[in-house]
Design a protein around this motif. Structure first.
Motif, PDB file in Angstrom:
ATOM      1  N   HIS A 254       0.741  -1.622   0.239  1.00 53.01           N
ATOM      2  CA  HIS A 254       0.024  -0.217  -0.023  1.00 53.01           C
ATOM      3  C   HIS A 254       0.535   0.963  -0.157  1.00 53.01           C
ATOM      4  CE1 HIS A 254      -2.987   3.013   1.248  1.00 53.01           C
ATOM      5  NE2 HIS A 254      -2.315   3.451   2.154  1.00 53.01           N
ATOM      6  N   SER A 255       2.397   1.427   0.721  1.00 50.53           N
ATOM      7  CA  SER A 255       2.726   1.699   1.137  1.00 50.53           C
ATOM      8  C   SER A 255       3.347   2.909   0.107  1.00 50.53           C
ATOM      9  CB  SER A 255       4.027   1.950   1.910  1.00 50.53           C
ATOM     10  OG  SER A 255       4.402   1.449   1.565  1.00 50.53           O
ATOM     11  N   VAL A 256       3.949   2.130  -1.088  1.00 49.72           N
ATOM     12  CA  VAL A 256       4.439   2.907  -2.624  1.00 49.72           C
ATOM     13  C   VAL A 256       3.075   2.207  -3.697  1.00 49.72           C
ATOM     14  CG1 VAL A 256       6.688   0.921  -2.269  1.00 49.72           C
ATOM     15  CG2 VAL A 256       4.255   0.170  -3.313  1.00 49.72           C
ATOM     16  N   ALA A 257       1.822   3.030  -3.023  1.00 55.60           N
ATOM     17  CA  ALA A 257       0.785   2.646  -4.505  1.00 55.60           C
ATOM     18  C   ALA A 257       0.869   3.913  -5.291  1.00 55.60           C
ATOM     19  CB  ALA A 257      -0.776   2.929  -4.015  1.00 55.60           C
ATOM     20  N   ARG A 258       1.510   5.264  -4.259  1.00 54.27           N
ATOM     21  CA  ARG A 258       1.166   6.246  -5.567  1.00 54.27           C
ATOM     22  C   ARG A 258       2.483   7.169  -5.534  1.00 54.27           C
ATOM     23  NH1 ARG A 258      -1.932  10.567  -0.696  1.00 54.27           N
ATOM     24  NH2 ARG A 258      -3.816   9.516  -0.186  1.00 54.27           N
ATOM     25  N   TRP A 259       3.425   6.006  -5.619  1.00 55.11           N
ATOM     26  CA  TRP A 259       5.351   6.643  -6.401  1.00 55.11           C
ATOM     27  C   TRP A 259       5.634   5.912  -7.031  1.00 55.11           C
ATOM     28  CZ3 TRP A 259       9.770   5.185  -4.508  1.00 55.11           C
ATOM     29  CH2 TRP A 259       9.747   4.355  -3.100  1.00 55.11           C
TER      30      TRP A 259
ATOM     31  N   THR B 196      10.570   4.060  26.566  1.00 53.07           N
ATOM     32  CA  THR B 196       9.722   3.154  26.143  1.00 53.07           C
ATOM     33  C   THR B 196       9.396   4.242  25.725  1.00 53.07           C
ATOM     34  OG1 THR B 196       9.906   1.908  27.712  1.00 53.07           O
ATOM     35  CG2 THR B 196       7.289   3.003  27.654  1.00 53.07           C
ATOM     36  N   VAL B 197       7.544   4.348  25.196  1.00 47.54           N
ATOM     37  CA  VAL B 197       6.812   5.576  24.411  1.00 47.54           C
ATOM     38  C   VAL B 197       5.487   5.236  24.652  1.00 47.54           C
ATOM     39  CG1 VAL B 197       7.942   5.654  22.207  1.00 47.54           C
ATOM     40  CG2 VAL B 197       6.841   3.882  22.343  1.00 47.54           C
ATOM     41  N   ASN B 198       4.487   6.110  24.892  1.00 45.18           N
ATOM     42  CA  ASN B 198       2.546   5.752  25.079  1.00 45.18           C
ATOM     43  C   ASN B 198       2.274   5.448  23.889  1.00 45.18           C
ATOM     44  OD1 ASN B 198       0.168   5.977  26.363  1.00 45.18           O
ATOM     45  ND2 ASN B 198       0.271   8.291  26.128  1.00 45.18           N
ATOM     46  N   VAL B 199       1.856   4.137  23.284  1.00 43.53           N
ATOM     47  CA  VAL B 199       1.208   4.532  21.980  1.00 43.53           C
ATOM     48  C   VAL B 199      -0.696   4.206  22.291  1.00 43.53           C
ATOM     49  CG1 VAL B 199       0.730   2.295  19.933  1.00 43.53           C
ATOM     50  CG2 VAL B 199       2.497   2.420  21.937  1.00 43.53           C
ATOM     51  N   THR B 200      -0.458   5.623  21.304  1.00 47.69           N
ATOM     52  CA  THR B 200      -1.843   6.124  21.573  1.00 47.69           C
ATOM     53  C   THR B 200      -2.913   5.119  20.815  1.00 47.69           C
ATOM     54  OG1 THR B 200      -1.170   7.651  20.323  1.00 47.69           O
ATOM     55  CG2 THR B 200      -1.681   8.360  22.880  1.00 47.69           C
ATOM     56  N   PHE B 201      -1.618   5.207  19.491  1.00 47.60           N
ATOM     57  CA  PHE B 201      -2.816   4.682  18.260  1.00 47.60           C
ATOM     58  C   PHE B 201      -1.976   4.002  17.996  1.00 47.60           C
ATOM     59  CE2 PHE B 201      -4.565   4.913  13.924  1.00 47.60           C
ATOM     60  CZ  PHE B 201      -5.834   4.630  14.062  1.00 47.60           C
ATOM     61  N   GLU B 202      -2.487   2.708  16.506  1.00 52.26           N
ATOM     62  CA  GLU B 202      -1.591   1.552  16.075  1.00 52.26           C
ATOM     63  C   GLU B 202      -2.600   1.433  15.077  1.00 52.26           C
ATOM     64  OE1 GLU B 202      -1.351  -1.705  18.095  1.00 52.26           O
ATOM     65  OE2 GLU B 202       0.400  -1.306  18.911  1.00 52.26           O
ATOM     66  N   SER B 203      -1.857   1.060  13.438  1.00 55.87           N
ATOM     67  CA  SER B 203      -2.942   1.817  12.106  1.00 55.87           C
ATOM     68  C   SER B 203      -1.318   0.384  11.556  1.00 55.87           C
ATOM     69  CB  SER B 203      -2.675   3.003  11.374  1.00 55.87           C
ATOM     70  OG  SER B 203      -3.349   2.806  10.205  1.00 55.87           O
ATOM     71  N   SER B 204      -2.244   0.187  10.256  1.00 52.58           N
ATOM     72  CA  SER B 204      -1.541  -0.944   9.153  1.00 52.58           C
ATOM     73  C   SER B 204      -1.111   0.387   8.295  1.00 52.58           C
ATOM     74  CB  SER B 204      -1.911  -1.905   8.545  1.00 52.58           C
ATOM     75  OG  SER B 204      -3.293  -1.836   8.372  1.00 52.58           O
ATOM     76  N   GLU B 205      -1.777   1.753   7.703  1.00 52.62           N
ATOM     77  CA  GLU B 205      -1.541   2.758   6.976  1.00 52.62           C
ATOM     78  C   GLU B 205      -0.911   3.305   7.285  1.00 52.62           C
ATOM     79  OE1 GLU B 205      -3.095   2.192   3.813  1.00 52.62           O
ATOM     80  OE2 GLU B 205      -4.774   0.533   4.893  1.00 52.62           O
ATOM     81  N   ILE B 206       0.523   3.734   6.342  1.00 53.91           N
ATOM     82  CA  ILE B 206       1.966   5.019   6.752  1.00 53.91           C
ATOM     83  C   ILE B 206       0.995   6.491   6.626  1.00 53.91           C
ATOM     84  CG2 ILE B 206       3.874   6.002   5.623  1.00 53.91           C
ATOM     85  CD1 ILE B 206       4.813   2.890   5.286  1.00 53.91           C
ATOM     86  N   ASP B 207      -0.148   6.386   5.811  1.00 59.00           N
ATOM     87  CA  ASP B 207      -0.906   8.221   5.162  1.00 59.00           C
ATOM     88  C   ASP B 207      -1.967   8.374   6.541  1.00 59.00           C
ATOM     89  OD1 ASP B 207       0.418   7.940   2.789  1.00 59.00           O
ATOM     90  OD2 ASP B 207      -1.376   7.174   1.587  1.00 59.00           O
ATOM     91  N   THR B 208      -2.370   6.817   7.026  1.00 60.46           N
ATOM     92  CA  THR B 208      -3.170   7.475   8.014  1.00 60.46           C
ATOM     93  C   THR B 208      -1.993   7.986   9.218  1.00 60.46           C
ATOM     94  OG1 THR B 208      -4.691   5.949   7.424  1.00 60.46           O
ATOM     95  CG2 THR B 208      -4.643   6.075   9.999  1.00 60.46           C
ATOM     96  N   MET B 209      -1.012   7.670   9.250  1.00 61.02           N
ATOM     97  CA  MET B 209      -0.084   7.686  10.070  1.00 61.02           C
ATOM     98  C   MET B 209       0.111   8.777  10.109  1.00 61.02           C
ATOM     99  SD  MET B 209       1.799   3.689  11.135  1.00 61.02           S
ATOM    100  CE  MET B 209       2.509   4.063  12.168  1.00 61.02           C
ATOM    101  N   ARG B 210       0.552   9.004   9.034  1.00 64.42           N
ATOM    102  CA  ARG B 210       1.576  10.688   8.878  1.00 64.42           C
ATOM    103  C   ARG B 210      -0.157  11.644   8.753  1.00 64.42           C
ATOM    104  NH1 ARG B 210       3.352   8.550   3.242  1.00 64.42           N
ATOM    105  NH2 ARG B 210       5.718   8.283   3.453  1.00 64.42           N
ATOM    106  N   SER B 211      -0.849  11.418   8.794  1.00 63.79           N
ATOM    107  CA  SER B 211      -2.386  12.403   8.669  1.00 63.79           C
ATOM    108  C   SER B 211      -2.143  12.834  10.655  1.00 63.79           C
ATOM    109  CB  SER B 211      -3.830  11.775   8.426  1.00 63.79           C
ATOM    110  OG  SER B 211      -3.034  11.281   7.055  1.00 63.79           O
ATOM    111  N   LEU B 212      -2.203  11.451  11.473  1.00 64.72           N
ATOM    112  CA  LEU B 212      -2.191  12.081  12.801  1.00 64.72           C
ATOM    113  C   LEU B 212      -1.601  12.453  13.266  1.00 64.72           C
ATOM    114  CD1 LEU B 212      -3.537   8.276  13.840  1.00 64.72           C
ATOM    115  CD2 LEU B 212      -4.708  10.163  13.697  1.00 64.72           C
ATOM    116  N   VAL B 213       0.318  11.969  12.954  1.00 64.55           N
ATOM    117  CA  VAL B 213       1.298  13.021  12.950  1.00 64.55           C
ATOM    118  C   VAL B 213       0.794  14.402  13.022  1.00 64.55           C
ATOM    119  CG1 VAL B 213       3.888  13.736  13.213  1.00 64.55           C
ATOM    120  CG2 VAL B 213       2.788  11.321  13.243  1.00 64.55           C
TER     121      VAL B 213
END
Length: 292
Positions: free
Chosen positions: A98-103, A218-235
């Motif tokens: 999925h992560s290489v779909a756009r480029w 150790t970090v505080n994981v607030t959300f997990e996703s398999s979609e890199i675009d979703t993770m970028r948007s949350l950041v």
């Protein structure tokens, strides 16, 4: 009992979680739960043991999994034969992350069409483990993916050519205290921060957890996703920081990428089977990419 239901069952056998299966197959989580309920009602037995939200195959499920996988293999084989007959063999089947779909996908497909304008291209998206499994089953001809694991049982039968590298970076929102760093950032700077992580079905999860564990962070994981675009948007939305690959030549508004110290990269390339009959067009595409 249909093909989609069997795919849901096999995914649940791997993820052990309806949420992760819904993300993997891109369907609603409620549809996953209903499909499993229908399947267990149809076969007349429970296929999983329930441990809270976690599902674990029981003895019935373990026996059913082999047959379900065999049915899907037969369906894919029939689809393959039908495609070849319909196109008189003029078909290249491409799997991709999925992560290489756009480029990467558009660039590779355009190169192939310039080489073979008379050949049809079919596309299939999946995670790295799916792509290499499909190559082994001869249901795709090439995969745009990360490199096969050296420990994989099929790694000796897979050819792989690196095409690009994505550096793994600390991703923070614009305005974050780390955003003004002028050079590489030690991963220990993430300690205790809200963190957007990869879900267990994503191939980058192991790499990111390894980076954090190696630094004893150790970090505080607030959300997990398999979609890199979703993770970028949350950041970008200020909901946490993350460790993400930075795509060459791409800008992501609202996200600042900070190189890791030491540097880590994710290599992306094209994989093909060295033993399957496959499509002759796969070899032509790989040759063209080698010579570019």
């Amino acid at each position: 009992m249909d093909e989609q239901t069997l795919r849901i069952f096999l995914s649940l056998a791997e993820t052990q979680n309806t949420r992760d299966t819904a993300a993997e197959l891109r369907i609603n989580q409620s549809n996953v739960s209903r499909a499993l309920a229908r399947l267990e009602d149809e076969v007349g037995m429970a296929l999983f043991s329930r441990h809270g939200k976690r599902l674990e195959l029981n003895a019935n499920g373990l026996a059913f999994r082999a047959d379900a996988a065999g049915v899907l293999d037969a369906v894919e084989s029939a689809r393959r034969h039908a495609e070849l007959i319909a196109d008189e063999g003029r078909l290249l089947r491409v799997g991709f992350l999925h992560s290489v779909a756009r480029w990467m996908v558009p660039d590779v497909i355009q190169r192939f069409r310039a080489l073979r304008p008379d050949v049809r291209v079919s596309l299939r998206q999946g995670f790295a483990r799916d792509l290499y499994g499909w190559l082994a089953l001869d249901t795709i001809d090439v995969a745009l993916s990360t490199a096969p694991l050296a420990t994989s049982a099929t790694s000796d039968d897979i050819g792989w050519l690196a095409l690009a590298e994505e550096p793994l970076c600390i991703a923070v929102p614009t305005g974050h205290p780390l955003a003004t760093a002028s050079g590489p950032v030690d991963v220990r700077a993430l300690a205790g921060r809200d963190f957007i992580g990869f879900s267990r079905i994503a191939e980058l999860r192991t790499a990111v957890i390894g980076i954090l564990d190696e630094a004893d962070v150790t970090v505080n994981v607030t959300f997990e996703s398999s979609e890199i675009d979703t993770m970028r948007s949350l950041v970008a939305g200020g909901l946490g920081v993350s460790i993400l690959p930075r795509t060459p030549g791409r800008d992501d508004p609202g996200v600042v990428y900070l190189p890791l110290e030491p540097q880590r990269v994710r290599a992306i390339g094209i994989a093909w089977s060295t033993t399957a009959q496959g499509s002759r067009y796969a070899k032509e595409l790989v040759t063209a990419l080698r010579e570019r």
